[in-house]
Enzyme design. Structure first.
Site: not given
Length: 327
Positions: A198, A208, A219, A235, A250
């Site tokens: 992600k 949002r 983030r 990951e 994503k």
């Protein structure tokens, strides 16, 4: 005969029946999952300005939309909750009476036999600071303290009736932590979708608005740098090692190279999320008459499948499913 091509690939393109027969990549309704937003206290569905055609649902409109999704033949729905009250710990996330868990129970009863009811497992919608975890005293996200909250959320969501938990917070060790918590409570069959790769993407903007995010800043300390391909694959491999049943890439379209590499690297199903910014761009271009809307939607979904996604999360899931079934 001299001067003529030996190989004529156009023979494979000469008519629709021939093209259908030799098509390499298929797109079907059951390969699509519909993300849905439900807002606490909402009496009527509320349009999301940056995502034309997408709404924040009331419980009643959520049920009706889920029934429509099931009738269209989509594979599942992914629920996101928007609470009335937020706090630093995201207390509403694991509250049995919280909007996400109440909505999950409603859909499990309504359509749980027809499609897979799925839930987003992340704190960002529930915290007053908008981050995906709890904060340490210095304002950074506390990874291990957040894992404790994820464990509690996971059990609450499984009890509510979620069949698949979408771990989207990007905390290190989140899959292992949640799997242990679920197994301890006897939820051995609850599926885990690791949002493995992600990325800290600019394409999340309309989302949002959809969840009324309270985030200031970004983030980037926990989501993957968009410049890193190998890290995304790493990951995914870690999530599989920790027990993820499925892994996610994503966003989708800006990271098709990562999607292909993840598909080649793992032996579990790989999904991709066609995110809000991707949706908004195509809708805006179509509204201006710059592109053929239906053709662009189907081409975008097919490209994600072609890159290696077994399933695509898309806000067009129901509309596309109806088109596909009417072919």
């Amino acid at each position: 005969m001299s001067g003529f091509p030996v190989t004529r690939l156009r023979r494979l393109r000469q008519s629709m029946p021939v093209r259908n027969l030799v098509r390499e990549t298929t797109l079907t309704a059951q390969q699509l999952v519909l993300p849905m937003f439900v807002r606490e206290g909402q009496r009527e569905p509320a349009p999301i300005g940056s995502m034309p055609g997408v709404v924040q649902h009331s419980l009643d409109s959520l049920r009706a939309a889920a029934v429509a999704a099931a009738e269209a033949g989509v594979g599942g729905v992914m629920l996101f909750g928007v609470p009335e009250v937020r706090d630093a710990e995201g207390s509403g996330a694991d509250d049995p009476a919280g909007i996400l868990n109440v909505a999950t129970g409603a859909l499990a009863s309504e359509v749980g036999d027809a499609l897979v009811v799925q839930t987003d497992l992340c704190l960002d919608e529930f915290t007053d600071h908008g981050h995906c975890g709890v904060l340490a005293s210095d304002g950074t996200v506390d990874n291990d303290a957040t894992l404790d909250r994820y464990r509690s959320m996971a059990v609450a969501q499984a009890r509510a009736g979620s069949r698949l938990l979408g771990l989207s917070g990007m905390m290190d060790g989140q899959v292992a932590a949640v799997r242990e918590a679920l197994d301890t409570e006897g939820f051995h069959d609850t599926l885990l979708l690791g949002y493995a790769a992600k990325y800290a993407s600019a394409f999340y903007g309309p989302f949002r608005e959809a969840v009324d995010s309270q985030l200031t800043g970004d983030r980037r300390t926990y989501q993957v740098d968009p410049a890193n391909r190998r890290e995304g694959v790493r990951e995914a491999l870690l999530d599989v090692d920790e027990g993820a049943d499925i892994v996610m890439v994503k966003p989708a379209m800006a990271f098709l190279d990562v999607l292909r590499e993840v598909r080649d690297a793992v032996d579990v199903p790989v999904w991709a999320y066609q995110v809000s910014g991707e949706y908004a761009m195509i809708e805006a271009a179509a509204a201006n008459g710059w592109i053929d809307r239906r053709a662009a939607i189907l081409e975008s979904l097919t490209s994600i499948r072609r890159a290696g996604a077994d399933v695509v999360l898309s806000y067009w899931a129901v509309e596309a499913a109806r088109w596909l079934r009417s072919r």
